[in-house]
Scaffold this motif. Structure first.
Motif, PDB file in Angstrom:
ATOM      1  N   ASP A  51     -10.258 -10.529 114.505  1.00 39.15           N
ATOM      2  CA  ASP A  51     -10.692  -9.129 114.617  1.00 39.15           C
ATOM      3  C   ASP A  51     -10.348  -8.399 115.920  1.00 39.15           C
ATOM      4  O   ASP A  51     -11.213  -7.754 116.527  1.00 39.15           O
ATOM      5  N   VAL A 110     -13.322  -7.000 103.694  1.00 36.45           N
ATOM      6  CA  VAL A 110     -12.672  -8.308 103.803  1.00 36.45           C
ATOM      7  C   VAL A 110     -12.814  -9.020 102.464  1.00 36.45           C
ATOM      8  O   VAL A 110     -13.935  -9.220 101.970  1.00 36.45           O
ATOM      9  N   GLY A 119     -16.946  -8.976 103.641  1.00 34.01           N
ATOM     10  CA  GLY A 119     -17.015  -8.318 104.956  1.00 34.01           C
ATOM     11  C   GLY A 119     -18.455  -8.079 105.383  1.00 34.01           C
ATOM     12  O   GLY A 119     -19.193  -7.374 104.704  1.00 34.01           O
ATOM     13  N   LYS A 168      -7.684  -8.192 104.517  1.00 30.78           N
ATOM     14  CA  LYS A 168      -8.578  -7.353 105.303  1.00 30.78           C
ATOM     15  C   LYS A 168      -8.042  -5.933 105.268  1.00 30.78           C
ATOM     16  O   LYS A 168      -6.873  -5.699 105.548  1.00 30.78           O
TER      17      LYS A 168
END
Lengths: 422, 422
Positions: free
Chosen positions: A251, A47, A40, A60
């Motif tokens: 996202d 992530v 991430g 995630k």
């Protein structure tokens, strides 16, 4: 058996905690062969890439605070719920445009989804001056399909109102947008920062009272105009690209019902910032010039593909409560339907210009900056590039009623990109 | 003990069913002395006046269908829930402006509230050419206080978003507004009706394609722009008036988050329809002329009181997320805050003009007509008055950007009121 309380995963604990989840074992293989890495690099979440004998997947997980800032800024786990609900709606409205979702665990605030193994974040690709055929068209279509199909032009009214109510719960992420995009850049807010050489440009911008009024009008539009389900954070860091032409939008945890011009304006803004940042990445003056041309062509594609796909949907899928066929086509008033469409596209364009402008300002003056500029290590060159982007943002906001089309905006970007705005 | 299922009250069953309810016995006295009459003359609900030894109260109960149409048009009981929640918010935001609520029973869809013994419905008063001192100012203030205090200018964002979500449940009543106001008048919809002599005027109106586009843009504004909690049905039949100057707003069951100009536009529209209907009630030509002057003065008062009260609230109570003081007053930018206010009022005015226009059209061409015109028994005179109102409505919609203020609108009304639009 009570459910285990929320606990953040680590690469070490992930196999023991998720090792019996078919969503993972079906795709990745048995957990004893898993290799887990945390990748991430965004502002908010964990992530993990889980690799095994049979394949790979992404896990995630939301953290109970803003990763970028730390535990001093709490952020609710339920943003994962909104991300999940946005992802499945985006998939339904533009199949293949987002990663496939395999599993959602609301209590652990985690989503298991497709691993895009040959993809990189678009923003990184643009910094490296890589070209992606058809990218602008794919993104424009994505906007048209998700924005049209998530609105009263398409949805049944009870379903749309229920969905508006659902996403009204995404309060804290809206709060980030509301403050960080529309307000903080326009005064000396605590979390702001900017490149040192920009002081004079920043002072001018904050003394522009008409700009400050316009930014709040755009904030009013964002908070009140529940036109469609927005992605809510559609910048070039929310797009993954592969060289073979597979592009995905990721996202959507900032998803919220807002004005149609928001996503598309933010997307255009981030392409134009990529454009403005290119001179900062040149080895020789001018060696990114043809790449800049490609960036503007891609930006042009976003809007033209959007307008084209939106128009097609207008004629083929207008089954909601707005502009219903009973009033137009069924009365033989096809021309009125076309006039109405043209006026709608014009309104979306004007909104997009405004959102494009505030997004440029906040990425240079606010908390969350763009790697496009941040990776320019020479501060003076960075300031030169950023000052142009600030000026373009201001011109876009003030020009909401006068910049008539994408051609005019691109021309303005070209001109501003050669000027000194420090 | 399970709760009894919903059952519509009758004057006979009301004392046995509600005879132990303190909300009633405290105010009305013991049930054996009750006198109950059903007085509902609206389109949707049952309304009982309960009189007893100690006083009187009103019991309003929703029916599971549209009273005006019958059981063929079902309508959910939960509208009573939205009416209750709107009433208590209106009371908090403009104390004394609505009847006091004594009790709410969600399962029986009933509200027990203050009986306004010396009041009549404003519309009846206007048909009788009665004058009410300060009425326009009270209604303008009511709009300013409820609209400002129910918006992101005043409320905390989480509270406002939760309230938007709550009122998103009022789907069926919104559907009535969405169809009956914004669409049905503009084509030959099934439930429409109009005075016979209007045929030519109606054909012209429905052939006006720009008008049809504008009406759908206003519908888009209504369905998407969640600016504030609206009353949602603020016509002169939703106001009760007493000769001693006590005025109350009733019946907010259409409450929904929508654009600020909606309530005020609808109110202005109904005053202007009262104006246009006066020649139909004259015994001698011209004998209502001075009363017409009073009506226009009252209409003028609505807007000036609204603008004045809204401006005061803007300066004194702007504590929401929009146009926050940190951006304006705290930076010494008082002038920018004033510019922003002026732009907001201008936007509300333009919206109000549009909503004023569609409300005129639907009251003459749609399902629910106004007694102002309906009580004109001479069809030819009625058609003359109605045709003028239709023309004024069209001019208001087309003039959203050119009718600069209330003075210009009133001048237009005066002129249109003497013309032949048949």
């Amino acid at each position: 058996m009570t459910k285990p309380a929320y606990e953040a995963l680590t690469p070490r604990t992930l196999p023991q905690r998720l090792g019996t989840l078919p969503a993972l074992t079906d795709r990745v293989g048995p957990p004893d062969g898993w290799d887990v890495t945390e990748v991430g690099d965004g502002n908010l979440n964990l992530v993990f890439i889980v690799r095994g004998d049979a394949g790979a997947a992404v896990v995630k997980q939301a953290l109970p605070y803003v990763r970028l800032v730390g535990e001093s800024w709490p952020l609710p786990l339920k943003r994962s719920f909104f991300e999940y609900h946005a992802l499945i709606r985006e998939e339904a409205r533009d199949p293949g445009a987002v990663p496939e979702v395999f599993h959602f665990d609301e209590d652990q605030a985690l989503i298991v989804m497709e691993y895009l193994d040959r993809h990189i974040i678009l923003r990184q690709g643009l910094i490296q001056a890589r070209r992606y055929d058809g990218l602008g068209r794919m993104l424009g279509r994505f906007c048209a399909r998700t924005l049209f199909r998530g609105s009263d032009l398409s949805m049944k009214a009870p379903e749309k109102k229920a969905d508006v109510a659902l996403f009204c719960g995404n309060v804290e992420l809206c709060d980030i947008t509301e403050n960080l995009i529309f307000s903080d850049p326009y005064f000396d807010a605590e979390m702001n920062r900017h490149t040192a050489g920009l002081d004079a440009a920043v002072a001018r911008l904050r003394a522009d009272l008409a700009l400050k009024v316009a930014a709040q009008e755009l904030k009013l539009d964002f908070t009140t105009r529940a036109e469609t389900l927005l992605h809510g954070d559609l910048h070039t860091g929310s797009v993954m690209v592969a060289d073979d032409g597979d592009y995905r939008v990721i996202d959507p945890e900032f998803a919220f019902y807002g004005p149609m011009g928001f996503d598309i304006g933010m997307l255009i803004s981030n392409f134009l910032m990529a454009y403005m940042s290119q001179p900062g990445h040149e080895s020789e003056p001018g060696d990114r010039a043809t790449y800049q041309d490609w960036l503007l062509a891609a930006t042009d594609d976003i809007w033209s593909a959007f307008a084209e796909a939106f128009s097609r949907l207008w004629h083929e899928e207008r089954r909601g409560i707005l502009y219903q066929a009973t009033l137009y086509e069924d009365q033989g008033h096809h021309q009125a339907a076309d006039v109405a469409l043209a006026r709608r596209l014009d309104a979306i364009w004007r909104d997009a210009l405004g959102f494009c402008g505030v997004e440029m300002h906040r990425r240079i003056l606010g908390l969350a900056h763009n790697a496009d500029f941040e990776t320019i290590s020479d501060e003076a060159r960075r300031a030169t590039c950023e000052a142009r982007a600030l000026a373009l943002g201001t011109a876009a906001i003030h020009g909401r009623d006068s910049i008539s089309d994408m051609g005019a905006l691109l021309e303005l970007a070209r001109r501003t990109g050669t000027e000194d705005h420090l």
